[in-house]
Scaffold this motif. Structure first.
Motif, mmCIF file in Angstrom:
data_model
loop_
_atom_site.group_PDB
_atom_site.id
_atom_site.type_symbol
_atom_site.label_atom_id
_atom_site.label_comp_id
_atom_site.label_asym_id
_atom_site.label_seq_id
_atom_site.Cartn_x
_atom_site.Cartn_y
_atom_site.Cartn_z
ATOM 1 N N ALA A 133 52.029 57.187 30.667
ATOM 2 C CA ALA A 133 51.375 57.068 31.979
ATOM 3 C C ALA A 133 49.884 56.792 31.796
ATOM 4 O O ALA A 133 49.279 56.000 32.541
ATOM 5 C CB ALA A 133 51.599 58.333 32.790
ATOM 6 N N GLY A 134 49.280 57.438 30.779
ATOM 7 C CA GLY A 134 47.846 57.217 30.516
ATOM 8 C C GLY A 134 47.578 55.784 30.093
ATOM 9 O O GLY A 134 46.594 55.157 30.519
ATOM 10 N N LYS A 135 48.435 55.253 29.238
ATOM 11 C CA LYS A 135 48.250 53.873 28.791
ATOM 12 C C LYS A 135 48.441 52.894 29.938
ATOM 13 O O LYS A 135 47.704 51.909 30.056
ATOM 14 C CB LYS A 135 49.215 53.552 27.647
ATOM 15 N N VAL A 136 49.458 53.197 30.776
ATOM 16 C CA VAL A 136 49.655 52.335 31.952
ATOM 17 C C VAL A 136 48.417 52.391 32.839
ATOM 18 O O VAL A 136 47.938 51.355 33.358
ATOM 19 C CB VAL A 136 50.926 52.748 32.727
ATOM 20 N N GLY A 137 47.854 53.589 32.963
ATOM 21 C CA GLY A 137 46.628 53.742 33.775
ATOM 22 C C GLY A 137 45.471 52.980 33.161
ATOM 23 O O GLY A 137 44.666 52.362 33.878
ATOM 24 N N GLN A 138 45.317 53.018 31.825
ATOM 25 C CA GLN A 138 44.225 52.284 31.161
ATOM 26 C C GLN A 138 44.387 50.780 31.379
ATOM 27 O O GLN A 138 43.404 50.072 31.685
ATOM 28 C CB GLN A 138 44.226 52.576 29.648
ATOM 29 N N VAL A 139 45.636 50.326 31.203
ATOM 30 C CA VAL A 139 45.870 48.886 31.400
ATOM 31 C C VAL A 139 45.564 48.503 32.833
ATOM 32 O O VAL A 139 44.915 47.470 33.109
ATOM 33 C CB VAL A 139 47.328 48.530 31.007
ATOM 34 N N ALA A 140 46.008 49.356 33.765
ATOM 35 C CA ALA A 140 45.759 49.071 35.183
ATOM 36 C C ALA A 140 44.268 49.104 35.461
ATOM 37 O O ALA A 140 43.722 48.258 36.197
ATOM 38 C CB ALA A 140 46.500 50.078 36.058
ATOM 39 N N SER A 141 43.565 50.057 34.866
ATOM 40 C CA SER A 141 42.118 50.162 35.073
ATOM 41 C C SER A 141 41.414 48.929 34.529
ATOM 42 O O SER A 141 40.514 48.369 35.186
ATOM 43 C CB SER A 141 41.604 51.430 34.387
ATOM 44 N N LYS A 142 41.791 48.470 33.338
ATOM 45 C CA LYS A 142 41.187 47.254 32.773
ATOM 46 C C LYS A 142 41.486 46.054 33.658
ATOM 47 O O LYS A 142 40.624 45.202 33.886
ATOM 48 C CB LYS A 142 41.709 47.003 31.354
ATOM 49 N N TYR A 143 42.737 46.005 34.119
ATOM 50 C CA TYR A 143 43.110 44.875 34.963
ATOM 51 C C TYR A 143 42.268 44.854 36.242
ATOM 52 O O TYR A 143 41.737 43.826 36.633
ATOM 53 C CB TYR A 143 44.606 44.957 35.279
ATOM 54 N N PHE A 144 42.166 46.055 36.876
ATOM 55 C CA PHE A 144 41.397 46.107 38.117
ATOM 56 C C PHE A 144 39.913 45.887 37.847
ATOM 57 O O PHE A 144 39.203 45.297 38.669
ATOM 58 C CB PHE A 144 41.631 47.438 38.854
ATOM 59 N N SER A 145 39.438 46.332 36.665
ATOM 60 C CA SER A 145 38.021 46.093 36.325
ATOM 61 C C SER A 145 37.780 44.600 36.143
ATOM 62 O O SER A 145 36.776 44.058 36.627
ATOM 63 C CB SER A 145 37.649 46.804 35.024
ATOM 64 N N LYS A 146 38.652 43.926 35.458
ATOM 65 C CA LYS A 146 38.507 42.487 35.258
ATOM 66 C C LYS A 146 38.605 41.765 36.587
ATOM 67 O O LYS A 146 37.867 40.810 36.842
ATOM 68 C CB LYS A 146 39.576 41.949 34.301
ATOM 69 N N ARG A 147 39.487 42.190 37.383
ATOM 70 C CA ARG A 147 39.658 41.538 38.668
ATOM 71 C C ARG A 147 38.437 41.753 39.538
ATOM 72 O O ARG A 147 37.995 40.827 40.233
ATOM 73 C CB ARG A 147 40.902 42.106 39.330
ATOM 74 N N LYS A 148 37.928 42.958 39.491
ATOM 75 C CA LYS A 148 36.752 43.258 40.294
ATOM 76 C C LYS A 148 35.559 42.437 39.792
ATOM 77 O O LYS A 148 34.799 41.888 40.582
ATOM 78 C CB LYS A 148 36.445 44.760 40.198
ATOM 79 N N SER A 149 35.411 42.375 38.445
ATOM 80 C CA SER A 149 34.276 41.603 37.949
ATOM 81 C C SER A 149 34.487 40.114 38.205
ATOM 82 O O SER A 149 33.543 39.386 38.463
ATOM 83 C CB SER A 149 34.011 41.881 36.469
ATOM 84 N N SER A 150 35.708 39.665 38.157
ATOM 85 C CA SER A 150 35.908 38.246 38.438
ATOM 86 C C SER A 150 35.724 37.988 39.927
ATOM 87 O O SER A 150 35.199 36.935 40.313
ATOM 88 C CB SER A 150 37.259 37.825 37.909
ATOM 89 N N THR A 151 36.032 38.920 40.788
ATOM 90 C CA THR A 151 35.802 38.762 42.218
ATOM 91 C C THR A 151 34.291 38.810 42.489
ATOM 92 O O THR A 151 33.778 38.021 43.306
ATOM 93 C CB THR A 151 36.498 39.896 43.004
ATOM 94 N N GLU A 152 33.579 39.624 41.829
ATOM 95 C CA GLU A 152 32.142 39.709 42.026
ATOM 96 C C GLU A 152 31.454 38.453 41.499
ATOM 97 O O GLU A 152 30.488 37.966 42.087
ATOM 98 C CB GLU A 152 31.558 40.944 41.284
ATOM 99 N N SER A 153 31.924 37.946 40.386
ATOM 100 C CA SER A 153 31.286 36.745 39.879
ATOM 101 C C SER A 153 31.588 35.558 40.779
ATOM 102 O O SER A 153 30.746 34.669 40.951
ATOM 103 C CB SER A 153 31.692 36.492 38.431
#
Length: 148
Positions: A123-143
Motif C-alpha cells: 500500500a505504501g509503494k502504491v501510495g508513493q507511485v500515486a504521489s509521484k504521479y500526482f506530483s508530475k501531473r501537478k508540475s506538468s499542469t503548472e508548467s
C-alpha cells in the motif's frame, strides 16, 4: 483191629494231616508277617526322612519369605523416594507442552504480522507511485499554466 480202633486211627491220621497243613499255613503267615514288619519299618524310616526334609524345606521357604518381604519393603521405599521425580517429570512435560503451544501462537502472530506488514508495504509503494504521479501531473499542469 476193631472198627472203633480203625476209626480212631483214621481220625489220628486226619488230625496229623490237619496239623501238618496248619503248620505249613502258620509258617507262610509267619513269613508274610516278617515281610509286613520289614515293609512297615522301611515305611517308617522313609516317613522320618521325608519329615526331616519337609522341616528343612519349610525353614528354607520361611527364610525366603522373610527375604522377599524385606526386598519388597526396600523396593517400596525406593519407589516412594522417586515418586517426586515422576511428579517433576510430569510437571516438566506439562510446561514443555505449554511452551510449545505458546511458540505456535507466537509463530502464528508473527506470520500474521508479516502478512499485514507486506500489505502495508504494498500500500505504501502504491501510495508513493500515486504521489509521484500526482506530483508530475501537478508540475506538468503548472508548467502548462505558466506557459500559457
Amino acid at each position: 483191629m476193631s472198627i472203633g480202633g480203625l476209626a480212631a486211627m483214621i481220625a489220628a491220621i486226619a488230625f496229623a494231616v490237619l496239623v501238618l497243613f496248619l503248620v505249613k499255613v502258620l509258617l507262610k503267615v509267619s513269613k508274610t508277617m516278617d515281610q509286613v514288619n520289614r515293609t512297615v519299618e522301611t515305611a517308617n524310616e522313609t516317613i522320618t526322612i521325608i519329615t526331616k526334609d519337609a522341616d528343612i524345606l519349610s525353614k528354607e521357604v520361611e527364610g525366603l519369605l522373610v527375604k522377599s518381604n524385606a526386598l519388597l519393603l526396600d523396593v517400596n521405599e525406593k519407589v516412594s523416594t522417586i515418586d517426586p521425580l515422576f511428579t517433576a517429570v510430569a510437571d516438566l512435560g506439562t510446561s514443555v507442552s505449554d511452551l510449545n503451544q505458546s511458540s505456535r501462537n507466537l509463530v502464528t502472530r508473527v506470520g500474521s504480522l508479516g502478512r499485514t506488514t507486506a500489505k502495508a508495504t504494498v500500500a505504501g509503494k502504491v501510495g508513493q507511485v500515486a504521489s509521484k504521479y500526482f506530483s508530475k501531473r501537478k508540475s506538468s499542469t503548472e508548467s502548462e499554466t505558466t506557459k500559457a
